[in-house]
Design a protein around this motif. Structure first.
Motif, PDB file in Angstrom:
ATOM      1  N   PHE A  69       0.835  -1.126  -0.119  1.00  0.00           N
ATOM      2  CA  PHE A  69      -0.053   0.154   0.049  1.00  0.00           C
ATOM      3  C   PHE A  69       0.963   1.256   0.112  1.00  0.00           C
ATOM      4  O   PHE A  69       1.632   1.367   0.922  1.00  0.00           O
ATOM      5  CB  PHE A  69      -0.838  -0.167   0.979  1.00  0.00           C
ATOM      6  CG  PHE A  69      -1.979  -1.242   1.257  1.00  0.00           C
ATOM      7  CD1 PHE A  69      -2.503  -1.449  -0.205  1.00  0.00           C
ATOM      8  CD2 PHE A  69      -2.007  -2.002   2.333  1.00  0.00           C
ATOM      9  CE1 PHE A  69      -3.338  -2.667   0.073  1.00  0.00           C
ATOM     10  CE2 PHE A  69      -2.931  -3.256   2.211  1.00  0.00           C
ATOM     11  CZ  PHE A  69      -3.499  -3.493   1.119  1.00  0.00           C
ATOM     12  N   LYS A  70       0.660   2.022  -0.929  1.00  0.00           N
ATOM     13  CA  LYS A  70       1.645   3.399  -1.276  1.00  0.00           C
ATOM     14  C   LYS A  70       0.838   4.529  -1.373  1.00  0.00           C
ATOM     15  O   LYS A  70      -0.437   4.569  -2.212  1.00  0.00           O
ATOM     16  CB  LYS A  70       2.347   2.963  -2.530  1.00  0.00           C
ATOM     17  CG  LYS A  70       3.627   3.950  -2.471  1.00  0.00           C
ATOM     18  CD  LYS A  70       4.201   3.578  -3.754  1.00  0.00           C
ATOM     19  CE  LYS A  70       5.430   4.584  -4.052  1.00  0.00           C
ATOM     20  NZ  LYS A  70       6.189   4.241  -5.312  1.00  0.00           N
ATOM     21  N   TYR A  71       1.123   5.639  -0.549  1.00  0.00           N
ATOM     22  CA  TYR A  71       0.377   6.687  -0.893  1.00  0.00           C
ATOM     23  C   TYR A  71       0.845   7.431  -2.321  1.00  0.00           C
ATOM     24  O   TYR A  71       1.945   7.620  -2.420  1.00  0.00           O
ATOM     25  CB  TYR A  71       0.682   7.592   0.339  1.00  0.00           C
ATOM     26  CG  TYR A  71      -0.166   8.900   0.397  1.00  0.00           C
ATOM     27  CD1 TYR A  71      -1.471   8.857   0.868  1.00  0.00           C
ATOM     28  CD2 TYR A  71       0.365  10.055   0.121  1.00  0.00           C
ATOM     29  CE1 TYR A  71      -2.238   9.770   0.984  1.00  0.00           C
ATOM     30  CE2 TYR A  71      -0.634  11.252   0.155  1.00  0.00           C
ATOM     31  CZ  TYR A  71      -1.928  10.971   0.636  1.00  0.00           C
ATOM     32  OH  TYR A  71      -2.690  12.215   0.562  1.00  0.00           O
ATOM     33  N   MET A  72      -0.145   7.832  -2.691  1.00  0.00           N
ATOM     34  CA  MET A  72       0.053   8.421  -4.223  1.00  0.00           C
ATOM     35  C   MET A  72      -0.164   9.841  -4.084  1.00  0.00           C
ATOM     36  O   MET A  72      -1.542  10.189  -3.936  1.00  0.00           O
ATOM     37  CB  MET A  72      -0.651   7.735  -5.431  1.00  0.00           C
ATOM     38  CG  MET A  72      -0.203   6.321  -5.517  1.00  0.00           C
ATOM     39  SD  MET A  72       1.308   6.205  -6.277  1.00  0.00           S
ATOM     40  CE  MET A  72       1.235   4.752  -7.201  1.00  0.00           C
ATOM     41  N   GLU A  73       0.670  10.761  -4.152  1.00  0.00           N
ATOM     42  CA  GLU A  73       0.574  12.114  -4.016  1.00  0.00           C
ATOM     43  C   GLU A  73      -0.758  12.747  -4.783  1.00  0.00           C
ATOM     44  O   GLU A  73      -1.377  13.369  -4.737  1.00  0.00           O
ATOM     45  CB  GLU A  73       1.761  13.069  -4.347  1.00  0.00           C
ATOM     46  CG  GLU A  73       3.195  13.094  -3.054  1.00  0.00           C
ATOM     47  CD  GLU A  73       2.124  13.426  -1.758  1.00  0.00           C
ATOM     48  OE1 GLU A  73       1.351  14.429  -2.025  1.00  0.00           O
ATOM     49  OE2 GLU A  73       2.757  13.144  -0.810  1.00  0.00           O
TER      50      GLU A  73
ATOM     51  N   GLN B 180      -3.738  11.544  -3.800  1.00  0.00           N
ATOM     52  CA  GLN B 180      -4.022  11.885  -2.551  1.00  0.00           C
ATOM     53  C   GLN B 180      -4.694  10.613  -1.646  1.00  0.00           C
ATOM     54  O   GLN B 180      -5.399  10.886  -0.817  1.00  0.00           O
ATOM     55  CB  GLN B 180      -5.301  13.015  -2.516  1.00  0.00           C
ATOM     56  CG  GLN B 180      -4.676  14.309  -3.016  1.00  0.00           C
ATOM     57  CD  GLN B 180      -4.122  15.064  -2.061  1.00  0.00           C
ATOM     58  OE1 GLN B 180      -4.718  15.635  -1.150  1.00  0.00           O
ATOM     59  NE2 GLN B 180      -2.743  15.561  -2.193  1.00  0.00           N
ATOM     60  N   ARG B 181      -4.447   9.618  -1.942  1.00  0.00           N
ATOM     61  CA  ARG B 181      -4.733   8.343  -1.455  1.00  0.00           C
ATOM     62  C   ARG B 181      -3.784   7.311  -1.347  1.00  0.00           C
ATOM     63  O   ARG B 181      -3.022   7.450  -2.278  1.00  0.00           O
ATOM     64  CB  ARG B 181      -6.096   7.974  -1.835  1.00  0.00           C
ATOM     65  CG  ARG B 181      -6.381   7.498  -3.125  1.00  0.00           C
ATOM     66  CD  ARG B 181      -7.753   7.150  -3.427  1.00  0.00           C
ATOM     67  NE  ARG B 181      -7.929   6.941  -4.989  1.00  0.00           N
ATOM     68  CZ  ARG B 181      -7.480   5.568  -5.597  1.00  0.00           C
ATOM     69  NH1 ARG B 181      -6.898   4.634  -4.940  1.00  0.00           N
ATOM     70  NH2 ARG B 181      -7.662   5.773  -6.886  1.00  0.00           N
ATOM     71  N   TYR B 182      -4.206   6.027  -0.516  1.00  0.00           N
ATOM     72  CA  TYR B 182      -3.209   5.088  -0.910  1.00  0.00           C
ATOM     73  C   TYR B 182      -3.655   4.045  -1.772  1.00  0.00           C
ATOM     74  O   TYR B 182      -4.847   4.095  -2.172  1.00  0.00           O
ATOM     75  CB  TYR B 182      -3.267   4.167   0.520  1.00  0.00           C
ATOM     76  CG  TYR B 182      -2.362   4.723   1.779  1.00  0.00           C
ATOM     77  CD1 TYR B 182      -1.120   4.212   1.827  1.00  0.00           C
ATOM     78  CD2 TYR B 182      -2.853   5.791   2.527  1.00  0.00           C
ATOM     79  CE1 TYR B 182      -0.226   4.772   2.657  1.00  0.00           C
ATOM     80  CE2 TYR B 182      -1.864   6.112   3.493  1.00  0.00           C
ATOM     81  CZ  TYR B 182      -0.701   5.745   3.670  1.00  0.00           C
ATOM     82  OH  TYR B 182       0.034   6.280   4.594  1.00  0.00           O
ATOM     83  N   THR B 183      -2.717   3.482  -2.559  1.00  0.00           N
ATOM     84  CA  THR B 183      -3.239   2.650  -3.707  1.00  0.00           C
ATOM     85  C   THR B 183      -2.600   1.459  -3.487  1.00  0.00           C
ATOM     86  O   THR B 183      -1.384   1.186  -2.674  1.00  0.00           O
ATOM     87  CB  THR B 183      -3.017   3.301  -5.057  1.00  0.00           C
ATOM     88  OG1 THR B 183      -3.478   2.393  -6.177  1.00  0.00           O
ATOM     89  CG2 THR B 183      -1.377   3.560  -5.166  1.00  0.00           C
ATOM     90  N   LYS B 184      -2.939   0.256  -4.148  1.00  0.00           N
ATOM     91  CA  LYS B 184      -2.299  -1.053  -3.922  1.00  0.00           C
ATOM     92  C   LYS B 184      -1.544  -1.437  -5.037  1.00  0.00           C
ATOM     93  O   LYS B 184      -1.756  -1.129  -6.242  1.00  0.00           O
ATOM     94  CB  LYS B 184      -3.396  -2.038  -3.814  1.00  0.00           C
ATOM     95  CG  LYS B 184      -2.981  -3.368  -3.517  1.00  0.00           C
ATOM     96  CD  LYS B 184      -4.184  -4.416  -3.544  1.00  0.00           C
ATOM     97  CE  LYS B 184      -3.412  -5.844  -3.598  1.00  0.00           C
ATOM     98  NZ  LYS B 184      -4.534  -6.949  -3.487  1.00  0.00           N
TER      99      LYS B 184
ATOM    100  N   SER C 188      -3.139  -1.057  -9.940  1.00  0.00           N
ATOM    101  CA  SER C 188      -3.874  -1.246  -8.967  1.00  0.00           C
ATOM    102  C   SER C 188      -5.307  -2.100  -9.488  1.00  0.00           C
ATOM    103  O   SER C 188      -6.342  -1.514  -8.645  1.00  0.00           O
ATOM    104  CB  SER C 188      -4.393   0.205  -8.422  1.00  0.00           C
ATOM    105  OG  SER C 188      -5.029   0.901  -9.572  1.00  0.00           O
TER     106      SER C 188
END
Length: 331
Positions: A223-227, A230-234, A316
């Motif tokens: 799970f990585k935060y994508m600037e 603005q949310r976490y993506t898988k 994702s």
């Protein structure tokens, strides 16, 4: 289970139940004199009822355990989907704390009983002795920094109960673990203060595994935060995890340089993001593999495990991919 979204908890408990050293310690703990209810006694009761289940099939809902969990940690006190890795971490640390607390109580009671003070244990700041949770899951990493001016190496050890590794597309667990100990150069504004040179210097830094644990719990950072979003993506990347893993302690002074590990359980995340989705567990029981999906259990082929490596295409997409791997050392 009707009491909320508990698959994050079920899948981790199912995986831990099939980590034999852990299960045996939990069951042995339960046969000791009863103590007041806490997360550990609830877990021991749950494992006991699974182990002593007379029927060949059937479901044991972890009601008491979940109720206790929600009472003790508000993070889990809701009906939302939680992160299985956070839960694993919380569970192992809580059990270790409870065991250390009990040991302290026993010592205090023992001292009161025979009236003599045990001087060496009287030091309240002493690091508590490791518990069986540490004996099973704890490994040691060493953080080495080498000053490029004077070549002095300073190293700092840190213990872990599970290891979190970064994932990349089309790789293997071995590759992820290797990436873990890549050398990083500290330069420009990140220079390192060298005690020897008494000034900031360029340096090489790397993490190495100094001591491998009996059971290696590997958490893949999917799970990585994508600037921009603005949310976490898988990250549904395909990461191959073999049934048999050969690992090397990478620091020079390692006592057992090479260890052979067998995969015993996997917590799988199904879905496209952290807060929606579902967890299932695949475990090895006797010589076959079982898939637990909350209260549904089916036997699967070892071959079928490959379906849980992840996807080679979309980043994702909705995928079922290995999230926490439990490897048990052969010796």
């Amino acid at each position: 289970a009707t009491f909320g979204n508990t698959c994050y908890c079920n899948s981790v408990l199912q995986a831990l139940y099939f980590c034999r050293p852990f299960r045996e310690k939990i069951l042995a703990y339960r046969s000791q004199p009863r103590r007041k209810e806490n997360l550990l006694t609830c877990l021991a009761d749950l494992f006991h009822s699974i182990a002593n289940q007379k029927r060949k099939v059937g479901v044991i809902p972890p009601k008491k355990f979940i109720t206790r969990l929600r009472k003790e940690n508000e993070l889990f006190d809701n009906y939302m989907q939680q992160d299985a890795h956070e839960f694993l971490n919380y569970l192992l640390n809580t059990i270790a704390d409870l065991l250390q607390e009990e040991r302290k109580q026993e010592k205090t009671n023992g001292r009161l009983a025979n009236g003599t003070l045990d001087s060496q244990n009287n030091n309240s700041n002493a690091t508590p002795a490791p518990t069986w949770v540490h004996e099973i899951f704890q490994g040691t990493l060493t953080n080495e920094t080498r000053c490029l001016t004077c070549e002095t190496i300073s190293s700092k050890d840190e213990d872990f109960l599970d290891l979190s590794v970064d994932v990349e597309q089309n790789t293997s667990i071995t590759h992820c673990l290797r990436g873990f100990s890549n050398t990083e150069t500290l330069c420009s504004e990140y220079k390192y203060y060298c005690e020897e040179c008494r000034s900031k210097q360029e340096a090489h830094k790397r993490m190495r595994v100094k001591k491998l644990p009996m059971i290696l719990a590997l958490h893949l950072k999917r799970f990585k935060y994508m600037e921009q979003l603005q949310r976490y993506t898988k990250l549904s990347y395909r990461v191959v995890f073999p049934l048999e893993l050969r690992l090397f302690n990478t620091s020079g002074d390692a006592t057992n340089p090479e260890r052979l590990y067998d995969l015993v359980a996997v917590v799988v995340h199904c879905g496209s993001g952290p807060n929606r989705g579902h967890y299932i567990a695949i475990v090895k029981s006797h010589d076959f593999w079982l898939l637990f999906d909350d209260d549904i259990v089916e036997k699967i082929d070892a071959q079928a495990i490959e379906e849980f490596y992840g996807l080679t295409s979309e980043i994702s997409k909705n995928s079922e991919s290995g999230y926490i791997l439990f490897y048990q050392s052969r010796d």
